[in-house]
Motif scaffolding. Structure first.
Motif, PDB file in Angstrom:
ATOM      1  N   GLN A 132     -20.594  18.472  11.713  1.00  0.00           N
ATOM      2  CA  GLN A 132     -20.237  18.166  10.330  1.00  0.00           C
ATOM      3  C   GLN A 132     -18.980  18.863   9.814  1.00  0.00           C
ATOM      4  OE1 GLN A 132     -22.051  15.869   8.993  1.00  0.00           O
ATOM      5  NE2 GLN A 132     -23.269  15.883  10.868  1.00  0.00           N
ATOM      6  N   GLN A 133     -18.745  20.084  10.190  1.00  0.00           N
ATOM      7  CA  GLN A 133     -17.788  20.887   9.432  1.00  0.00           C
ATOM      8  C   GLN A 133     -16.827  21.655  10.338  1.00  0.00           C
ATOM      9  OE1 GLN A 133     -21.343  23.346   8.566  1.00  0.00           O
ATOM     10  NE2 GLN A 133     -19.874  25.022   8.501  1.00  0.00           N
ATOM     11  N   VAL A 134     -15.679  22.027   9.776  1.00  0.00           N
ATOM     12  CA  VAL A 134     -14.783  22.951  10.461  1.00  0.00           C
ATOM     13  C   VAL A 134     -15.239  24.345  10.037  1.00  0.00           C
ATOM     14  CG1 VAL A 134     -12.392  23.735  10.641  1.00  0.00           C
ATOM     15  CG2 VAL A 134     -12.878  21.316  10.360  1.00  0.00           C
ATOM     16  N   GLY A 135     -15.094  25.320  10.926  1.00  0.00           N
ATOM     17  CA  GLY A 135     -15.490  26.690  10.565  1.00  0.00           C
ATOM     18  C   GLY A 135     -16.806  27.050  11.215  1.00  0.00           C
ATOM     19  N   ARG A 278      -3.272  21.848  12.970  1.00  0.00           N
ATOM     20  CA  ARG A 278      -4.522  21.105  13.197  1.00  0.00           C
ATOM     21  C   ARG A 278      -4.839  20.144  12.039  1.00  0.00           C
ATOM     22  NH1 ARG A 278      -9.007  24.930  13.296  1.00  0.00           N
ATOM     23  NH2 ARG A 278      -8.481  24.835  11.100  1.00  0.00           N
ATOM     24  N   PRO A 279      -4.860  20.622  10.771  1.00  0.00           N
ATOM     25  CA  PRO A 279      -5.183  19.653   9.710  1.00  0.00           C
ATOM     26  C   PRO A 279      -4.148  18.543   9.604  1.00  0.00           C
ATOM     27  CG  PRO A 279      -4.824  21.873   8.804  1.00  0.00           C
ATOM     28  CD  PRO A 279      -4.760  21.992  10.280  1.00  0.00           C
ATOM     29  N   TRP A 280      -2.884  18.875   9.891  1.00  0.00           N
ATOM     30  CA  TRP A 280      -1.848  17.840   9.825  1.00  0.00           C
ATOM     31  C   TRP A 280      -2.107  16.748  10.857  1.00  0.00           C
ATOM     32  CZ3 TRP A 280       1.870  15.880  13.156  1.00  0.00           C
ATOM     33  CH2 TRP A 280       2.816  15.024  12.570  1.00  0.00           C
ATOM     34  N   PRO A 294     -14.505  17.453  13.850  1.00  0.00           N
ATOM     35  CA  PRO A 294     -13.881  18.620  13.227  1.00  0.00           C
ATOM     36  C   PRO A 294     -13.910  19.806  14.191  1.00  0.00           C
ATOM     37  CG  PRO A 294     -15.801  17.864  11.979  1.00  0.00           C
ATOM     38  CD  PRO A 294     -15.706  16.993  13.175  1.00  0.00           C
ATOM     39  N   SER A 295     -12.729  20.307  14.509  1.00  0.00           N
ATOM     40  CA  SER A 295     -12.611  21.393  15.485  1.00  0.00           C
ATOM     41  C   SER A 295     -12.060  22.612  14.781  1.00  0.00           C
ATOM     42  CB  SER A 295     -11.632  20.952  16.575  1.00  0.00           C
ATOM     43  OG  SER A 295     -11.088  22.058  17.240  1.00  0.00           O
ATOM     44  N   SER A 296     -12.466  23.805  15.238  1.00  0.00           N
ATOM     45  CA  SER A 296     -11.924  25.027  14.655  1.00  0.00           C
ATOM     46  C   SER A 296     -10.733  25.537  15.445  1.00  0.00           C
ATOM     47  CB  SER A 296     -12.991  26.121  14.639  1.00  0.00           C
ATOM     48  OG  SER A 296     -13.946  25.807  13.675  1.00  0.00           O
ATOM     49  N   CYS A 297     -10.385  24.884  16.535  1.00  0.00           N
ATOM     50  CA  CYS A 297      -9.322  25.485  17.354  1.00  0.00           C
ATOM     51  C   CYS A 297      -8.206  24.510  17.692  1.00  0.00           C
ATOM     52  CB  CYS A 297      -9.902  26.209  18.550  1.00  0.00           C
ATOM     53  SG  CYS A 297     -10.778  25.164  19.653  1.00  0.00           S
ATOM     54  N   ASP A 343       3.567  21.539  19.249  1.00  0.00           N
ATOM     55  CA  ASP A 343       4.308  21.801  18.014  1.00  0.00           C
ATOM     56  C   ASP A 343       4.588  20.473  17.304  1.00  0.00           C
ATOM     57  OD1 ASP A 343       6.308  20.696  19.502  1.00  0.00           O
ATOM     58  OD2 ASP A 343       7.269  22.592  19.967  1.00  0.00           O
ATOM     59  N   ARG A 344       5.088  20.576  16.050  1.00  0.00           N
ATOM     60  CA  ARG A 344       5.220  19.380  15.219  1.00  0.00           C
ATOM     61  C   ARG A 344       6.048  18.277  15.900  1.00  0.00           C
ATOM     62  NH1 ARG A 344       4.314  18.717   9.679  1.00  0.00           N
ATOM     63  NH2 ARG A 344       2.637  20.173  10.132  1.00  0.00           N
ATOM     64  N   ARG A 345       7.161  18.694  16.530  1.00  0.00           N
ATOM     65  CA  ARG A 345       8.042  17.693  17.141  1.00  0.00           C
ATOM     66  C   ARG A 345       7.299  16.906  18.228  1.00  0.00           C
ATOM     67  NH1 ARG A 345      11.029  17.817  21.616  1.00  0.00           N
ATOM     68  NH2 ARG A 345      10.508  20.002  22.001  1.00  0.00           N
ATOM     69  N   ARG A 346       6.577  17.636  19.060  1.00  0.00           N
ATOM     70  CA  ARG A 346       5.886  16.955  20.158  1.00  0.00           C
ATOM     71  C   ARG A 346       4.638  16.216  19.671  1.00  0.00           C
ATOM     72  NH1 ARG A 346       6.377  21.596  24.664  1.00  0.00           N
ATOM     73  NH2 ARG A 346       6.496  22.934  22.823  1.00  0.00           N
ATOM     74  N   ASN A 347       3.996  16.746  18.632  1.00  0.00           N
ATOM     75  CA  ASN A 347       2.855  16.010  18.071  1.00  0.00           C
ATOM     76  C   ASN A 347       3.324  14.676  17.482  1.00  0.00           C
ATOM     77  OD1 ASN A 347       1.061  18.006  18.801  1.00  0.00           O
ATOM     78  ND2 ASN A 347       1.219  19.083  16.834  1.00  0.00           N
ATOM     79  N   ARG A 348       4.508  14.702  16.861  1.00  0.00           N
ATOM     80  CA  ARG A 348       5.055  13.447  16.320  1.00  0.00           C
ATOM     81  C   ARG A 348       5.340  12.458  17.454  1.00  0.00           C
ATOM     82  NH1 ARG A 348       6.345  13.733  10.977  1.00  0.00           N
ATOM     83  NH2 ARG A 348       7.107  15.710  10.168  1.00  0.00           N
TER      84      ARG A 348
END
Ligand SMILES: Cc1ncc(COP(=O)(O)O)c(C=O)c1O
Length: 363
Positions: A132-135, A278-280, A294-297, A343-348
Protein backbone atom coordinates in the motif's frame (compact mmCIF):
# COMPACT_ATOMS: atom_id res chain seq x y z
CA UNK A 1 15.70 -22.21 -28.64
CA UNK A 2 13.62 -20.68 -25.81
CA UNK A 3 15.54 -17.99 -23.97
CA UNK A 4 15.98 -18.67 -20.23
CA UNK A 5 14.96 -15.57 -18.23
CA UNK A 6 17.97 -14.04 -16.44
CA UNK A 7 18.22 -14.55 -12.66
CA UNK A 8 20.15 -11.30 -12.12
CA UNK A 9 20.32 -7.86 -13.73
CA UNK A 10 23.45 -6.14 -15.01
CA UNK A 11 24.47 -8.56 -17.77
CA UNK A 12 25.96 -5.69 -19.70
CA UNK A 13 28.75 -7.51 -21.51
CA UNK A 14 26.42 -10.20 -22.82
CA UNK A 15 23.87 -7.61 -23.94
CA UNK A 16 26.60 -5.65 -25.73
CA UNK A 17 27.71 -8.83 -27.52
CA UNK A 18 24.12 -9.52 -28.63
CA UNK A 19 23.73 -5.94 -29.84
CA UNK A 20 27.15 -5.69 -31.48
CA UNK A 21 28.13 -2.55 -29.54
CA UNK A 22 30.39 -1.53 -26.66
CA UNK A 23 29.05 -2.05 -23.10
CA UNK A 24 29.23 1.75 -22.54
CA UNK A 25 26.63 2.21 -25.28
CA UNK A 26 24.05 0.16 -23.39
CA UNK A 27 21.82 1.90 -20.86
CA UNK A 28 21.28 -0.42 -17.92
CA UNK A 29 18.08 -0.17 -15.87
CA UNK A 30 18.33 -3.85 -14.90
CA UNK A 31 20.92 -3.60 -12.09
CA UNK A 32 20.07 -1.14 -9.34
CA UNK A 33 23.32 0.72 -8.68
CA UNK A 34 23.77 4.44 -8.05
CA UNK A 35 24.25 6.18 -11.41
CA UNK A 36 27.20 8.34 -10.30
CA UNK A 37 30.90 7.59 -10.78
CA UNK A 38 32.30 6.32 -7.44
CA UNK A 39 33.70 9.02 -5.12
CA UNK A 40 37.08 10.47 -6.17
CA UNK A 41 38.61 9.16 -2.93
CA UNK A 42 38.13 5.62 -4.24
CA UNK A 43 40.19 6.26 -7.32
CA UNK A 44 42.93 7.77 -5.15
CA UNK A 45 42.96 4.81 -2.79
CA UNK A 46 42.97 2.39 -5.71
CA UNK A 47 46.02 4.12 -7.18
CA UNK A 48 47.82 3.87 -3.85
CA UNK A 49 46.88 0.22 -3.47
CA UNK A 50 48.32 -0.60 -6.87
CA UNK A 51 51.44 -1.89 -5.14
CA UNK A 52 50.15 -5.32 -6.00
CA UNK A 53 53.10 -7.30 -4.65
CA UNK A 54 51.78 -7.07 -1.09
CA UNK A 55 49.29 -9.55 0.37
CA UNK A 56 46.23 -7.91 1.88
CA UNK A 57 46.19 -7.84 5.70
CA UNK A 58 44.77 -11.25 6.45
CA UNK A 59 42.57 -9.96 9.26
CA UNK A 60 41.45 -6.83 7.33
CA UNK A 61 41.78 -4.93 10.59
CA UNK A 62 41.77 -1.40 9.10
CA UNK A 63 38.75 -2.18 6.95
CA UNK A 64 36.94 -3.83 9.85
CA UNK A 65 37.68 -0.78 12.01
CA UNK A 66 36.30 1.56 9.36
CA UNK A 67 33.08 -0.48 9.04
CA UNK A 68 32.79 -0.78 12.84
CA UNK A 69 33.20 2.97 13.23
CA UNK A 70 30.49 3.70 10.70
CA UNK A 71 27.98 1.49 12.49
CA UNK A 72 29.21 1.97 16.04
CA UNK A 73 29.71 -1.78 16.59
CA UNK A 74 32.78 -3.67 17.84
CA UNK A 75 35.31 -4.51 15.10
CA UNK A 76 35.24 -8.22 15.91
CA UNK A 77 31.53 -8.25 15.04
CA UNK A 78 32.41 -7.32 11.43
CA UNK A 79 33.50 -9.63 8.62
CA UNK A 80 34.29 -8.15 5.18
CA UNK A 81 33.51 -10.39 2.22
CA UNK A 82 33.96 -10.70 -1.52
CA UNK A 83 30.59 -9.04 -2.07
CA UNK A 84 27.49 -9.81 -0.04
CA UNK A 85 27.17 -12.90 -2.23
CA UNK A 86 30.16 -14.58 -0.59
CA UNK A 87 28.73 -13.93 2.87
CA UNK A 88 25.37 -15.45 1.93
CA UNK A 89 27.31 -18.65 1.29
CA UNK A 90 28.62 -18.75 4.88
CA UNK A 91 25.33 -17.69 6.42
CA UNK A 92 23.77 -20.52 4.42
CA UNK A 93 26.19 -23.04 5.87
CA UNK A 94 24.90 -22.19 9.35
CA UNK A 95 21.31 -21.98 8.15
CA UNK A 96 21.41 -25.30 6.30
CA UNK A 97 22.34 -27.05 9.54
CA UNK A 98 19.25 -25.63 11.30
CA UNK A 99 16.52 -27.31 9.26
CA UNK A 100 14.01 -26.01 6.75
CA UNK A 101 14.76 -22.42 5.65
CA UNK A 102 12.03 -19.90 4.80
CA UNK A 103 12.44 -17.51 1.87
CA UNK A 104 9.89 -14.84 0.87
CA UNK A 105 8.65 -15.13 -2.70
CA UNK A 106 9.00 -13.29 -4.97
CA UNK A 107 12.48 -12.63 -3.63
CA UNK A 108 16.20 -12.47 -4.35
CA UNK A 109 17.38 -15.82 -5.76
CA UNK A 110 20.94 -15.84 -4.46
CA UNK A 111 19.92 -17.19 -1.03
CA UNK A 112 18.83 -20.38 -2.80
CA UNK A 113 22.20 -20.64 -4.55
CA UNK A 114 23.92 -20.28 -1.19
CA UNK A 115 21.73 -22.91 0.52
CA UNK A 116 22.22 -25.30 -2.38
CA UNK A 117 26.00 -25.22 -1.70
CA UNK A 118 25.37 -27.03 1.60
CA UNK A 119 22.45 -29.26 0.64
CA UNK A 120 20.18 -26.85 2.58
CA UNK A 121 16.39 -27.17 2.33
CA UNK A 122 14.02 -24.27 1.87
CA UNK A 123 10.42 -23.37 1.38
CA UNK A 124 9.03 -20.21 -0.22
CA UNK A 125 6.67 -18.05 1.81
CA UNK A 126 4.27 -16.10 -0.37
CA UNK A 127 4.55 -12.32 -0.07
CA UNK A 128 1.50 -10.42 -1.32
CA UNK A 129 1.76 -7.84 -4.11
CA UNK A 130 1.43 -4.94 -4.39
CA UNK A 131 1.69 -3.21 -1.06
CA UNK A 132 0.00 0.00 0.00
CA UNK A 133 2.50 2.63 1.02
CA UNK A 134 5.99 4.05 0.61
CA UNK A 135 7.99 4.07 3.85
CA UNK A 136 8.40 1.65 6.73
CA UNK A 137 5.68 -0.91 7.11
CA UNK A 138 4.78 -4.05 8.99
CA UNK A 139 5.36 -7.35 7.25
CA UNK A 140 1.91 -8.15 5.82
CA UNK A 141 -0.46 -9.89 8.22
CA UNK A 142 -0.92 -12.91 5.93
CA UNK A 143 2.85 -13.29 5.61
CA UNK A 144 3.30 -13.10 9.38
CA UNK A 145 0.67 -15.73 10.00
CA UNK A 146 2.39 -18.03 7.48
CA UNK A 147 5.50 -17.61 9.61
CA UNK A 148 3.75 -18.13 12.92
CA UNK A 149 4.67 -21.78 13.17
CA UNK A 150 8.00 -21.84 11.46
CA UNK A 151 10.91 -23.53 13.13
CA UNK A 152 13.78 -23.00 10.73
CA UNK A 153 15.90 -20.01 9.68
CA UNK A 154 14.30 -17.06 7.94
CA UNK A 155 15.93 -14.88 5.25
CA UNK A 156 14.63 -11.35 4.71
CA UNK A 157 15.70 -8.54 2.42
CA UNK A 158 15.24 -5.03 3.78
CA UNK A 159 14.17 -3.22 1.66
CA UNK A 160 12.74 -6.15 -0.23
CA UNK A 161 13.89 -7.03 -3.73
CA UNK A 162 12.04 -6.81 -6.17
CA UNK A 163 9.26 -4.71 -4.55
CA UNK A 164 11.31 -2.10 -2.66
CA UNK A 165 9.19 -2.59 0.50
CA UNK A 166 10.88 -1.25 3.63
CA UNK A 167 10.19 -3.41 6.68
CA UNK A 168 9.98 -1.55 9.97
CA UNK A 169 12.56 -2.48 12.57
CA UNK A 170 9.74 -3.26 14.99
CA UNK A 171 8.21 -5.84 12.73
CA UNK A 172 11.57 -7.58 12.23
CA UNK A 173 12.30 -7.64 15.94
CA UNK A 174 9.03 -9.42 16.58
CA UNK A 175 10.12 -12.20 14.21
CA UNK A 176 13.57 -12.51 15.71
CA UNK A 177 12.12 -13.95 18.88
CA UNK A 178 10.66 -16.89 17.01
CA UNK A 179 13.40 -18.19 14.72
CA UNK A 180 16.65 -20.09 15.29
CA UNK A 181 18.41 -17.78 12.80
CA UNK A 182 17.35 -14.57 11.06
CA UNK A 183 19.48 -13.45 8.11
CA UNK A 184 18.68 -9.89 7.06
CA UNK A 185 20.12 -8.65 3.78
CA UNK A 186 20.41 -4.85 4.03
CA UNK A 187 22.12 -4.41 0.64
CA UNK A 188 19.84 -1.49 -0.33
CA UNK A 189 19.08 -0.04 3.10
CA UNK A 190 21.70 2.77 3.06
CA UNK A 191 20.14 4.12 -0.15
CA UNK A 192 16.75 4.55 1.50
CA UNK A 193 16.10 8.04 2.90
CA UNK A 194 15.74 7.47 6.66
CA UNK A 195 16.40 3.77 6.15
CA UNK A 196 19.09 3.35 8.81
CA UNK A 197 16.45 3.73 11.51
CA UNK A 198 15.18 0.32 10.47
CA UNK A 199 18.53 -1.43 10.43
CA UNK A 200 19.30 -4.38 12.69
CA UNK A 201 23.07 -3.83 12.41
CA UNK A 202 23.66 -2.79 15.99
CA UNK A 203 21.64 -5.59 17.48
CA UNK A 204 23.39 -8.13 15.22
CA UNK A 205 26.76 -7.52 16.85
CA UNK A 206 25.50 -9.08 20.06
CA UNK A 207 22.58 -11.29 19.14
CA UNK A 208 23.32 -15.01 18.76
CA UNK A 209 20.50 -15.64 16.27
CA UNK A 210 20.87 -12.65 13.96
CA UNK A 211 23.12 -12.00 10.95
CA UNK A 212 22.99 -8.76 8.94
CA UNK A 213 24.65 -8.60 5.53
CA UNK A 214 25.48 -5.42 3.67
CA UNK A 215 26.89 -4.68 0.23
CA UNK A 216 28.91 -1.73 -1.07
CA UNK A 217 27.95 -2.62 -4.65
CA UNK A 218 24.74 -0.59 -4.90
CA UNK A 219 25.54 2.34 -2.63
CA UNK A 220 28.86 3.21 -4.26
CA UNK A 221 28.31 1.78 -7.76
CA UNK A 222 31.28 -0.57 -7.46
CA UNK A 223 29.88 -3.91 -8.62
CA UNK A 224 33.23 -4.76 -10.19
CA UNK A 225 35.25 -4.42 -6.99
CA UNK A 226 33.20 -6.98 -5.00
CA UNK A 227 32.86 -5.84 -1.42
CA UNK A 228 30.32 -6.49 1.29
CA UNK A 229 30.30 -7.30 5.00
CA UNK A 230 28.49 -9.26 7.65
CA UNK A 231 27.69 -8.07 11.15
CA UNK A 232 27.07 -10.82 13.66
CA UNK A 233 28.24 -12.22 16.95
CA UNK A 234 32.06 -12.55 16.90
CA UNK A 235 32.03 -16.33 17.59
CA UNK A 236 29.92 -16.95 14.49
CA UNK A 237 32.23 -14.81 12.32
CA UNK A 238 35.34 -16.53 13.68
CA UNK A 239 33.85 -19.84 12.63
CA UNK A 240 33.12 -18.54 9.13
CA UNK A 241 36.69 -17.19 8.88
CA UNK A 242 38.07 -20.67 9.35
CA UNK A 243 36.00 -22.00 6.45
CA UNK A 244 36.97 -19.39 3.87
CA UNK A 245 39.74 -19.14 1.33
CA UNK A 246 42.59 -17.01 2.57
CA UNK A 247 42.34 -13.34 1.42
CA UNK A 248 38.77 -13.48 0.09
CA UNK A 249 38.78 -9.67 -0.27
CA UNK A 250 41.52 -8.42 -2.59
CA UNK A 251 43.81 -5.54 -1.66
CA UNK A 252 42.19 -3.03 -4.01
CA UNK A 253 38.70 -3.66 -2.65
CA UNK A 254 39.97 -3.49 0.94
CA UNK A 255 41.73 -0.15 0.33
CA UNK A 256 38.69 1.35 -1.39
CA UNK A 257 36.38 0.06 1.35
CA UNK A 258 38.37 1.81 4.09
CA UNK A 259 37.90 5.14 2.35
CA UNK A 260 34.29 4.62 1.40
CA UNK A 261 33.13 3.66 4.86
CA UNK A 262 34.25 7.04 6.14
CA UNK A 263 32.33 8.96 3.46
CA UNK A 264 29.08 10.08 5.13
CA UNK A 265 28.49 12.87 2.58
CA UNK A 266 28.16 10.29 -0.20
CA UNK A 267 25.26 8.55 1.52
CA UNK A 268 23.46 11.87 1.96
CA UNK A 269 23.90 12.63 -1.75
CA UNK A 270 22.57 9.20 -2.72
CA UNK A 271 19.54 9.45 -0.44
CA UNK A 272 18.76 12.94 -1.75
CA UNK A 273 18.84 11.58 -5.31
CA UNK A 274 16.47 8.72 -4.38
CA UNK A 275 14.14 11.17 -2.59
CA UNK A 276 13.80 13.36 -5.71
CA UNK A 277 14.19 10.99 -8.60
CA UNK A 278 11.94 8.18 -7.36
CA UNK A 279 8.70 10.21 -7.02
CA UNK A 280 9.44 11.96 -10.31
CA UNK A 281 9.91 8.73 -12.23
CA UNK A 282 6.92 7.10 -10.52
CA UNK A 283 4.74 10.04 -11.57
CA UNK A 284 6.00 9.90 -15.17
CA UNK A 285 5.36 6.18 -15.40
CA UNK A 286 1.89 6.38 -13.86
CA UNK A 287 0.90 9.10 -16.37
CA UNK A 288 1.93 6.69 -19.11
CA UNK A 289 -0.35 3.93 -17.82
CA UNK A 290 2.10 1.93 -15.70
CA UNK A 291 1.20 0.47 -12.33
CA UNK A 292 4.11 1.05 -10.00
CA UNK A 293 4.51 -0.77 -6.68
CA UNK A 294 5.36 1.88 -4.09
CA UNK A 295 9.05 1.37 -3.37
CA UNK A 296 11.21 2.97 -0.69
CA UNK A 297 14.43 2.63 -2.63
CA UNK A 298 16.17 3.03 -5.96
CA UNK A 299 14.23 0.51 -8.03
CA UNK A 300 10.61 0.13 -9.01
CA UNK A 301 8.56 -2.96 -9.70
CA UNK A 302 6.25 -2.04 -12.57
CA UNK A 303 3.58 -3.65 -14.72
CA UNK A 304 0.90 -2.74 -17.26
CA UNK A 305 -1.43 -5.71 -17.23
CA UNK A 306 -0.14 -7.19 -20.49
CA UNK A 307 2.87 -9.26 -21.49
CA UNK A 308 5.96 -7.06 -21.85
CA UNK A 309 8.44 -9.41 -23.47
CA UNK A 310 7.97 -7.89 -26.91
CA UNK A 311 8.44 -4.38 -25.48
CA UNK A 312 11.53 -5.52 -23.59
CA UNK A 313 13.09 -6.89 -26.74
CA UNK A 314 12.33 -3.72 -28.67
CA UNK A 315 13.80 -1.54 -25.91
CA UNK A 316 16.96 -3.62 -26.04
CA UNK A 317 17.29 -3.95 -29.81
CA UNK A 318 16.10 -0.52 -30.93
CA UNK A 319 17.18 1.62 -27.99
CA UNK A 320 19.97 -0.40 -26.32
CA UNK A 321 18.14 -0.17 -23.01
CA UNK A 322 18.08 -3.06 -20.53
CA UNK A 323 15.34 -3.58 -17.95
CA UNK A 324 15.05 -6.41 -15.42
CA UNK A 325 12.78 -9.02 -16.88
CA UNK A 326 11.01 -10.45 -13.79
CA UNK A 327 10.05 -13.87 -15.13
CA UNK A 328 12.65 -15.57 -12.94
CA UNK A 329 10.94 -14.29 -9.76
CA UNK A 330 8.45 -16.76 -8.31
CA UNK A 331 4.93 -15.35 -8.66
CA UNK A 332 5.84 -12.74 -11.29
CA UNK A 333 5.52 -13.19 -15.02
CA UNK A 334 5.95 -11.45 -18.37
CA UNK A 335 3.85 -8.52 -17.19
CA UNK A 336 6.43 -7.30 -14.69
CA UNK A 337 9.70 -5.41 -14.94
CA UNK A 338 12.02 -4.02 -12.31
CA UNK A 339 13.46 -0.63 -13.24
CA UNK A 340 16.46 0.96 -11.56
CA UNK A 341 16.50 4.72 -11.05
CA UNK A 342 19.24 6.47 -12.99
CA UNK A 343 19.88 10.20 -13.24
CA UNK A 344 17.28 12.55 -14.74
CA UNK A 345 18.85 12.63 -18.21
CA UNK A 346 18.94 8.86 -18.52
CA UNK A 347 15.53 8.39 -16.91
CA UNK A 348 14.14 10.74 -19.56
CA UNK A 349 15.82 8.63 -22.24
CA UNK A 350 14.01 5.57 -20.89
CA UNK A 351 10.68 7.41 -20.95
CA UNK A 352 11.22 8.59 -24.54
CA UNK A 353 12.07 5.06 -25.62
CA UNK A 354 8.95 3.71 -23.86
CA UNK A 355 6.83 6.35 -25.62
CA UNK A 356 8.20 5.23 -28.98
CA UNK A 357 7.66 1.54 -28.26
CA UNK A 358 4.07 2.29 -27.22
CA UNK A 359 3.45 4.53 -30.23
CA UNK A 360 4.59 1.86 -32.72
CA UNK A 361 2.32 -0.62 -30.94
CA UNK A 362 -0.69 1.64 -31.56
CA UNK A 363 0.25 2.36 -35.19
C1 LIG B 1 19.05 -7.87 -2.42
C2 LIG B 1 20.47 -8.07 -2.86
N1 LIG B 1 21.39 -8.43 -1.96
C3 LIG B 1 22.68 -8.61 -2.31
C4 LIG B 1 23.09 -8.48 -3.61
C5 LIG B 1 24.51 -8.79 -3.98
O1 LIG B 1 25.41 -7.86 -3.58
P1 LIG B 1 26.98 -8.02 -3.87
O2 LIG B 1 27.26 -7.39 -5.19
O3 LIG B 1 27.64 -7.30 -2.74
O4 LIG B 1 27.30 -9.49 -3.88
C6 LIG B 1 22.17 -8.11 -4.59
C7 LIG B 1 22.59 -7.96 -5.99
O5 LIG B 1 21.84 -7.85 -6.90
C8 LIG B 1 20.82 -7.90 -4.20
O6 LIG B 1 19.89 -7.55 -5.10
Amino acid sequence: MAQVPPRHGGNLQQAALRLGCAPEQVLDFSASLVPFAPPAAVRRSLRQALALQVYPDRSYSALRQAIALRHQVPADAVLPGNGAAELFTWAARDAAALGLNHLPAPGFADYERALRCWGGRWQHEHLQLPHQQVGPQELPEAFRSQLAHLQGPLWLTNPHNPTGQLWSQESLLALLERVPLLVVDEAFLPLVPGGEQHSLVQLASQHPRLVVIRSLTKLFGIAGLRLGYAIAEPQRLQRWSQWRDPWPVNGLAAAAGERLMADAAWTKKVQAWVATERPWLVDQLVRRGWQVSPSSCNFLLVQRGHALENWRQRLEQQHRILVRDCRSFIGLDERWWRLALLDRRRNRRLLRALDQVQATDRA
